[in-house]
Enzyme design. Structure first.
Site, mmCIF file in Angstrom:
data_model
loop_
_atom_site.group_PDB
_atom_site.id
_atom_site.type_symbol
_atom_site.label_atom_id
_atom_site.label_comp_id
_atom_site.label_asym_id
_atom_site.label_seq_id
_atom_site.Cartn_x
_atom_site.Cartn_y
_atom_site.Cartn_z
ATOM 1 N N ARG A 48 0.833 -1.203 0.000
ATOM 2 C CA ARG A 48 0.000 0.000 0.000
ATOM 3 C C ARG A 48 0.868 1.253 0.000
ATOM 4 N NH1 ARG A 48 -2.997 3.934 2.699
ATOM 5 N NH2 ARG A 48 -5.140 4.093 1.932
ATOM 6 N N CYS A 49 1.911 1.255 0.810
ATOM 7 C CA CYS A 49 2.818 2.406 0.860
ATOM 8 C C CYS A 49 3.461 2.678 -0.497
ATOM 9 C CB CYS A 49 3.930 2.163 1.885
ATOM 10 S SG CYS A 49 3.428 2.272 3.603
ATOM 11 N N MET A 50 3.723 1.620 -1.259
ATOM 12 C CA MET A 50 4.458 1.765 -2.514
ATOM 13 C C MET A 50 3.571 2.155 -3.694
ATOM 14 S SD MET A 50 7.266 -1.308 -2.451
ATOM 15 C CE MET A 50 6.046 -2.629 -2.466
#
Length: 409
Positions: free
Chosen positions: A398-400
């Protein structure tokens, strides 16, 4: 698609993902040294070759599932083909780099303007090392002597592969966020240029819900679009209460659908960092959560008010989710299978940082075996990617990813 129709469209966390913005890790990761780990927000030295292979696997998984991948660095290179834009952005980057010597700054600007758009794009991301710039004869200023041991004129941006944080799409608009740390400020500056000058973003019909010039911090890892009428935003180590109020006020006044913002206060620690490191949505009524964190959360509902959003204290996260999403029941899936030790180990490796690419379908790191198995037991389809090096930056799938378009539910 007509010119006056917005391209961006994100009205949920789980609608089928159709377009996403990524940054493939590059030279900037090879410029992390042990002495600057803390300053650059890393805990360890990553291995770039392996990291790029893992990131390519992530992008391939997205494409295989019908998602178009846009790359940050490619969009940057495209706008830099215009010399006026290149000159403007280079000047702003140099101003923010605190070189503090006008003669040196002018020489570096001249040096960069002679480079190709691709070379300048790489420099703005990977930084400008002193060894890459051959100085001409000039009078040294005090700052030159004070900073002579520091290796960069322009700092690298090793956190950029976490594209979630600089920008977040809500509805047809965009938050260009105000980052909490100096190490990441240039990420949002560059994103603003891409928004302004790249045709994909269609600035004329794409409202800005937030701008990086605002002094109150707001980061994308704290923003979860739970549904077309409600957004959750974590009040965390990285996102301020006032930032949440300001973006809520903009949404209430300019977006016809968003009527509620859930502000979720999480412990202000690096281990939790953003809301999506302890809580993500994986299906219509299913969420993955780090066990034990629910008791540490405070939840507030923001709704439209006369001069500023009205604030209401809610009993707990579970009841808040059921009420705002009109659900009779929800399933909070504990990462690590609910085991305290396993959950703590896998949460450090971003087990709860899942990326939903369709209802009940998520991408996760393969190393989080217990958490992935628990998701499957709750009816979630898990697509695993390798992430032994990617995780060293303390972020998951999700962060990426910065979702640009999701199908409506």
């Amino acid at each position: 698609m007509s010119d006056n129709k917005p391209f961006l469209q994100v009205r949920s966390e789980i609608g089928k993902l159709k377009a996403v913005m990524l940054h493939r890790p590059g030279k900037e990761l090879e410029r992390i040294t042990p002495q600057y780990l803390h300053e650059l927000l890393f805990d360890d030295i990553p291995w770039l070759k392996k990291m790029r292979n893992e990131h390519d696997g992530f992008a391939d998984a997205l494409r295989t599932n019908g998602c178009t991948v846009y790359y940050y660095e490619e969009m940057l290179e495209e706008i830099l083909r215009d010399d006026k834009i290149k000159e403007q952005l280079v000047a702003e980057v140099l101003e923010k780099s605190n070189i503090a010597n006008p003669d040196l700054e002018a020489q570096i600007k001249e040096f960069l303007m002679k480079k190709t758009s691709s070379e300048v794009a790489e420099t703005l991301i990977a930084g400008l090392h002193k060894k890459d710039f051959q100085e001409t004869i000039r009078d040294k200023r005090l700052v030159d002597y004070i900073k002579e041991e520091y290796p960069f004129y322009i700092n690298p941006l090793p956190n950029l592969y976490f594209t979630r944080d600089p920008g977040a799409v809500i509805g047809n608009g965009l938050c260009i966020n105000s980052m909490n740390t100096f190490a990441r400020e240039r990420e949002t500056m560059i994103l603003k240029y891409i928004y302004t000058f790249h045709s994909t973003f269609k600035k004329e019909v794409t409202p800005l819900w937030y701008d990086y010039h605002k002094k109150y911090s707001l980061e994308g890892g704290d923003i979860l679009v739970l549904g077309e009428n409600v957004v959750a935003i974590g009040c965390s180590e990285r996102t301020s209460a006032r930032g949440i109020e300001d973006v809520a006020a903009n949404l209430f006044s300019q977006d016809e659908k968003v009527r509620q913002v859930l502000a979720v206060q999480i412990p202000f620690t690096r281990a939790y960092m953003h809301l999506d490191t302890v809580f993500t949505m994986v299906d219509h009524d299913k969420f993955t959560i780090y066990p034990g964190v629910e008791e540490k959360l405070r939840v507030f509902r923001l709704s439209p008010g006369k001069t500023h959003p009205k604030v209401e204290v809610l009993p707990d996260l579970q009841s808040a989710l059921k009420e705002t999403l009109n659900l009779s029941a929800i399933d909070l899936i504990q990462s690590g299978g609910g085991d305290e030790v396993t959950a703590a180990r896998e949460q450090w490796n971003d087990s709860t940082n899942t990326l939903a690419i369709a209802p009940g379908v998520v991408i996760t790191y393969d190393r989080n075996e217990a958490s992935n198995e628990t998701l499957r037991k709750h009816g979630i389809k898990v697509i695993e990617i390798e992430g032994s090096e990617l995780v060293r930056g303390r972020g998951g799938p999700r962060c990426m990813s910065m979702p640009l378009v999701r199908e409506d539910l």
